[in-house]
Structures are given as structure tokens and as C-alpha cells.
Design a protein around this motif. Structure first.
Motif, PDB file in Angstrom:
ATOM      1  N   THR A 153       4.808 -69.801 -10.913  1.00 23.90           N
ATOM      2  CA  THR A 153       5.168 -69.163 -11.663  1.00 23.90           C
ATOM      3  C   THR A 153       4.429 -69.430 -12.820  1.00 23.90           C
ATOM      4  O   THR A 153       3.535 -70.071 -13.172  1.00 23.90           O
ATOM      5  CB  THR A 153       6.750 -69.282 -11.858  1.00 23.90           C
ATOM      6  OG1 THR A 153       7.192 -68.346 -13.086  1.00 23.90           O
ATOM      7  CG2 THR A 153       7.244 -70.578 -12.331  1.00 23.90           C
ATOM      8  N   HIS A 154       5.073 -69.283 -14.165  1.00 24.43           N
ATOM      9  CA  HIS A 154       4.476 -69.481 -15.525  1.00 24.43           C
ATOM     10  C   HIS A 154       4.528 -70.885 -15.677  1.00 24.43           C
ATOM     11  O   HIS A 154       5.140 -71.632 -15.253  1.00 24.43           O
ATOM     12  CB  HIS A 154       5.154 -68.623 -16.729  1.00 24.43           C
ATOM     13  CG  HIS A 154       5.222 -67.427 -16.336  1.00 24.43           C
ATOM     14  ND1 HIS A 154       6.491 -66.728 -15.956  1.00 24.43           N
ATOM     15  CD2 HIS A 154       4.702 -66.464 -16.719  1.00 24.43           C
ATOM     16  CE1 HIS A 154       6.276 -65.387 -15.809  1.00 24.43           C
ATOM     17  NE2 HIS A 154       4.983 -65.121 -16.002  1.00 24.43           N
TER      18      HIS A 154
ATOM     19  N   PRO B 123       1.702 -57.977 -11.857  1.00 21.65           N
ATOM     20  CA  PRO B 123       1.802 -57.441 -13.192  1.00 21.65           C
ATOM     21  C   PRO B 123       3.586 -57.530 -13.875  1.00 21.65           C
ATOM     22  O   PRO B 123       4.432 -57.411 -12.839  1.00 21.65           O
ATOM     23  CB  PRO B 123       1.580 -55.958 -13.100  1.00 21.65           C
ATOM     24  CG  PRO B 123       1.503 -55.798 -11.671  1.00 21.65           C
ATOM     25  CD  PRO B 123       1.360 -57.237 -11.187  1.00 21.65           C
ATOM     26  N   HIS B 124       3.747 -57.740 -15.056  1.00 19.74           N
ATOM     27  CA  HIS B 124       4.975 -57.849 -15.562  1.00 19.74           C
ATOM     28  C   HIS B 124       4.956 -57.981 -16.972  1.00 19.74           C
ATOM     29  O   HIS B 124       4.024 -58.357 -17.555  1.00 19.74           O
ATOM     30  CB  HIS B 124       5.840 -59.061 -14.872  1.00 19.74           C
ATOM     31  CG  HIS B 124       5.147 -60.378 -15.154  1.00 19.74           C
ATOM     32  ND1 HIS B 124       4.087 -60.864 -14.534  1.00 19.74           N
ATOM     33  CD2 HIS B 124       5.550 -61.378 -16.019  1.00 19.74           C
ATOM     34  CE1 HIS B 124       3.760 -61.939 -14.792  1.00 19.74           C
ATOM     35  NE2 HIS B 124       4.802 -62.421 -15.844  1.00 19.74           N
ATOM     36  N   ILE B 125       6.178 -57.848 -17.619  1.00 16.73           N
ATOM     37  CA  ILE B 125       6.230 -57.360 -18.965  1.00 16.73           C
ATOM     38  C   ILE B 125       7.443 -58.615 -19.523  1.00 16.73           C
ATOM     39  O   ILE B 125       8.111 -58.949 -18.861  1.00 16.73           O
ATOM     40  CB  ILE B 125       6.734 -56.429 -19.492  1.00 16.73           C
ATOM     41  CG1 ILE B 125       5.728 -55.049 -19.200  1.00 16.73           C
ATOM     42  CG2 ILE B 125       7.058 -56.322 -21.225  1.00 16.73           C
ATOM     43  CD1 ILE B 125       6.382 -53.617 -19.398  1.00 16.73           C
TER      44      ILE B 125
ATOM     45  N   ALA C 182      10.302 -58.260 -17.529  1.00 14.09           N
ATOM     46  CA  ALA C 182      10.934 -56.760 -17.300  1.00 14.09           C
ATOM     47  C   ALA C 182       9.945 -56.370 -16.393  1.00 14.09           C
ATOM     48  O   ALA C 182       8.605 -56.710 -16.270  1.00 14.09           O
ATOM     49  CB  ALA C 182      11.012 -55.893 -18.675  1.00 14.09           C
ATOM     50  N   ASP C 183      10.246 -54.967 -15.840  1.00  9.94           N
ATOM     51  CA  ASP C 183       9.605 -54.283 -14.709  1.00  9.94           C
ATOM     52  C   ASP C 183       8.277 -53.783 -15.442  1.00  9.94           C
ATOM     53  O   ASP C 183       8.438 -52.862 -16.403  1.00  9.94           O
ATOM     54  CB  ASP C 183      10.470 -53.203 -13.976  1.00  9.94           C
ATOM     55  CG  ASP C 183       9.807 -52.272 -13.150  1.00  9.94           C
ATOM     56  OD1 ASP C 183       8.561 -52.717 -12.773  1.00  9.94           O
ATOM     57  OD2 ASP C 183      10.513 -51.345 -12.620  1.00  9.94           O
TER      58      ASP C 183
ATOM     59  N   HIS D 282      -1.305 -56.083 -17.027  1.00 12.65           N
ATOM     60  CA  HIS D 282      -1.103 -57.076 -16.013  1.00 12.65           C
ATOM     61  C   HIS D 282      -0.228 -58.284 -16.380  1.00 12.65           C
ATOM     62  O   HIS D 282       0.742 -58.486 -15.805  1.00 12.65           O
ATOM     63  CB  HIS D 282      -2.158 -57.730 -15.512  1.00 12.65           C
ATOM     64  CG  HIS D 282      -2.137 -58.743 -14.507  1.00 12.65           C
ATOM     65  ND1 HIS D 282      -2.005 -57.997 -13.162  1.00 12.65           N
ATOM     66  CD2 HIS D 282      -2.014 -59.752 -14.202  1.00 12.65           C
ATOM     67  CE1 HIS D 282      -1.837 -58.850 -12.359  1.00 12.65           C
ATOM     68  NE2 HIS D 282      -1.886 -60.121 -12.831  1.00 12.65           N
ATOM     69  N   HIS D 283      -0.301 -58.635 -17.678  1.00  9.95           N
ATOM     70  CA  HIS D 283       0.753 -59.697 -18.268  1.00  9.95           C
ATOM     71  C   HIS D 283       0.926 -59.657 -19.697  1.00  9.95           C
ATOM     72  O   HIS D 283       0.143 -59.872 -20.349  1.00  9.95           O
ATOM     73  CB  HIS D 283      -0.015 -60.954 -17.747  1.00  9.95           C
ATOM     74  CG  HIS D 283       0.905 -62.028 -17.623  1.00  9.95           C
ATOM     75  ND1 HIS D 283       0.541 -63.393 -18.380  1.00  9.95           N
ATOM     76  CD2 HIS D 283       2.181 -62.335 -17.142  1.00  9.95           C
ATOM     77  CE1 HIS D 283       1.605 -64.021 -18.049  1.00  9.95           C
ATOM     78  NE2 HIS D 283       2.536 -63.511 -17.339  1.00  9.95           N
ATOM     79  N   LEU D 284       1.959 -58.900 -20.022  1.00 12.32           N
ATOM     80  CA  LEU D 284       2.030 -58.452 -21.465  1.00 12.32           C
ATOM     81  C   LEU D 284       3.326 -59.055 -22.056  1.00 12.32           C
ATOM     82  O   LEU D 284       4.377 -59.124 -21.377  1.00 12.32           O
ATOM     83  CB  LEU D 284       2.322 -56.982 -21.592  1.00 12.32           C
ATOM     84  CG  LEU D 284       2.753 -55.953 -22.455  1.00 12.32           C
ATOM     85  CD1 LEU D 284       1.253 -56.065 -23.505  1.00 12.32           C
ATOM     86  CD2 LEU D 284       2.904 -54.522 -22.076  1.00 12.32           C
TER      87      LEU D 284
END
Length: 147
Positions: free
Chosen positions: A34-35, A89-91, A104-105, A127-129
Motif C-alpha cells: 500500500t502507500h 488507480p484511485h483518488i 475513493a473510486d 492514476h493516483h490523484l
């Protein structure tokens, strides 16, 4: 083949030297699903090897970002996180008041991407926002604690 082996092989093929420190950093990143922050990677390695400099971690992360293996998101106020590119990809919805981060989706932003391309001929990279605003608790003026 493991992800760390893929990263190391790719970097070698692209002409980069693989130092023992760089290898430790890459293995730690590759095993992290993960992050993470540079400090978290540094701390994990410091439990085993005390001679690793935080600057080496930052340089290696920047190299991995440049080579497309890791993505970087700036959450403001110096809080930068990284994630392997295959994290998907995720927000990130980042609360400006309490710093809570909600995943978020990413499909919710597809219409924005299409409209930006259509109106400005600009291809958004979603992709990563990170998107900033106020979480529901802060909007209501409630105090809350991260769980």
C-alpha cells in the motif's frame, strides 16, 4: 519472478547501479502492498541497518518515480506519499482541516477526464490523484479522531 527482482532487473537493464542500500530500499518498497512515506521506508530499514541515510531513500524513491515503478502524491504541507504503480488507480480525498484521507473510486473521475480532453485537449493522469476539501465531520463542525 518477485516484484523486487523485477524492479532490480529493470533498473540494471536501464544502466543503474544497484548498491546494497538501493537494493534494501527497493525490496522494502516491493514488499509494501500500500502507500508509504520515505520516513516509513527509512524506519523499516533502520530496524535492521542503522547506516542508511534518509537522503538515499528519497533519491531512490525519485528514481523509481522517474522510471515509472512508483507513483507520488502530494497531500500538502510537506506530506508526500508513494505507492507502487501496480497499486492501481484511485483518488485520495484529503480533508484540509483534520488531514483525514479517504480512498475513493477512481471511476468517479472518468467524466472529468473526458471533459478535460474534449474541452482543453488535455489528457488527465488519474492514476493516483489527491483531491482536497472537507470531510463530512469537519463540514458539520464535529471533532473526530482517526481510527
Amino acid at each position: 519472478m518477485s516484484k523486487d527482482h523485477n524492479y532490480l532487473t529493470t533498473l540494471k537493464e536501464r544502466g543503474y547501479r544497484i548498491t546494497p542500500q538501493r537494493e534494501m530500499i527497493i525490496k522494502t518498497i516491493a514488499r509494501n502492498p500500500t502507500h508509504f512515506t520515505a520516513d516509513e521506508i527509512h524506519t523499516k530499514i533502520q530496524t535492521r541497518v542503522h547506516s542508511l541515510n534518509i537522503a538515499t531513500v528519497y533519491r531512490t524513491l525519485e528514481l523509481l518515480v522517474e522510471e515509472g515503478m512508483v507513483c507520488r502524491s502530494d497531500f500538502g504541507e510537506g506530506h508526500i506519499i508513494y505507492a507502487p504503480e501496480d497499486h492501481g488507480p484511485h483518488i485520495h480525498l484529503v480533508c484540509r482541516q483534520c488531514n483525514q484521507v479517504i480512498d475513493a473510486d477512481s471511476t468517479l473521475a472518468h467524466s472529468l477526464k473526458e471533459k478535460m480532453q474534449e474541452k482543453y485537449q488535455f489528457a488527465l493522469d488519474l492514476h493516483h490523484l489527491a483531491v482536497f476539501g472537507l470531510c463530512s465531520a469537519c463540514q458539520k463542525g464535529e471533532e473526530h479522531h482517526e481510527s
